[in-house]
Design a protein around this motif. Structure first.
Motif, PDB file in Angstrom:
ATOM      1  N   GLY A 201       0.797  -1.219   0.000  1.00 44.32           N
ATOM      2  CA  GLY A 201       0.000   0.000   0.000  1.00 44.32           C
ATOM      3  C   GLY A 201       0.829   1.267   0.000  1.00 44.32           C
ATOM      4  N   ILE A 202       1.976   1.222  -0.644  1.00 42.33           N
ATOM      5  CA  ILE A 202       2.854   2.388  -0.743  1.00 42.33           C
ATOM      6  C   ILE A 202       2.761   2.953  -2.148  1.00 42.33           C
TER       7      ILE A 202
ATOM      8  N   LEU B 146       7.104   7.758  -3.049  1.00 41.69           N
ATOM      9  CA  LEU B 146       8.418   7.218  -2.720  1.00 41.69           C
ATOM     10  C   LEU B 146       9.493   7.874  -3.586  1.00 41.69           C
ATOM     11  N   LYS B 147       9.198   8.079  -4.860  1.00 36.84           N
ATOM     12  CA  LYS B 147      10.140   8.787  -5.743  1.00 36.84           C
ATOM     13  C   LYS B 147      10.413  10.187  -5.211  1.00 36.84           C
ATOM     14  N   TYR B 148       9.353  10.854  -4.719  1.00 36.41           N
ATOM     15  CA  TYR B 148       9.493  12.208  -4.179  1.00 36.41           C
ATOM     16  C   TYR B 148      10.411  12.197  -2.954  1.00 36.41           C
TER      17      TYR B 148
ATOM     18  N   HIS C  97       8.142   6.017   5.085  1.00 39.30           N
ATOM     19  CA  HIS C  97       7.207   4.906   5.040  1.00 39.30           C
ATOM     20  C   HIS C  97       7.853   3.551   4.755  1.00 39.30           C
ATOM     21  N   ALA C  98       9.095   3.536   4.301  1.00 38.13           N
ATOM     22  CA  ALA C  98       9.671   2.258   3.864  1.00 38.13           C
ATOM     23  C   ALA C  98      11.197   2.279   3.931  1.00 38.13           C
ATOM     24  N   ILE C  99      11.746   1.069   3.833  1.00 40.64           N
ATOM     25  CA  ILE C  99      13.183   0.886   3.651  1.00 40.64           C
ATOM     26  C   ILE C  99      13.371   0.435   2.213  1.00 40.64           C
TER      27      ILE C  99
END
Length: 78
Positions: free
Chosen positions: A18-19, A24-26, A44-46
């Motif tokens: 759900g990402i 994520l690119k930003y 939000h993530a690794i």
């Protein structure tokens, strides 16, 4: 980094967790230049990144920081 490319595996992992890949690119726009592979921690993530050339980074995989329910498992429970 100028250009960030997601592998098919990374896109699948983003969808499962759900990402949003665009957000994520930003978040990855501020990654300094590097050689080889590196793990980068975002809000939000690794993310595992690989450097290709001067201005290209390839996102190999994404691991969510919070627990998530796999959409495939939800469909089989019904």
């Amino acid at each position: 980094m100028k250009r960030i490319i997601f592998t098919n595996h990374a896109n699948i992992r983003c969808k499962q967790q759900g990402i949003n890949p665009e957000s994520l690119k930003y978040e990855l726009r501020d990654v300094p230049k590097f050689n080889g592979e590196v793990r980068w921690i975002t809000a939000h993530a690794i993310v595992k990144l690989e450097s290709k050339g001067k201005n290209i980074a390839i996102v190999k995989t994404v691991i969510s920081k919070r627990k998530y329910k796999d959409s495939r498992k939800l469909n089989t429970e019904a």
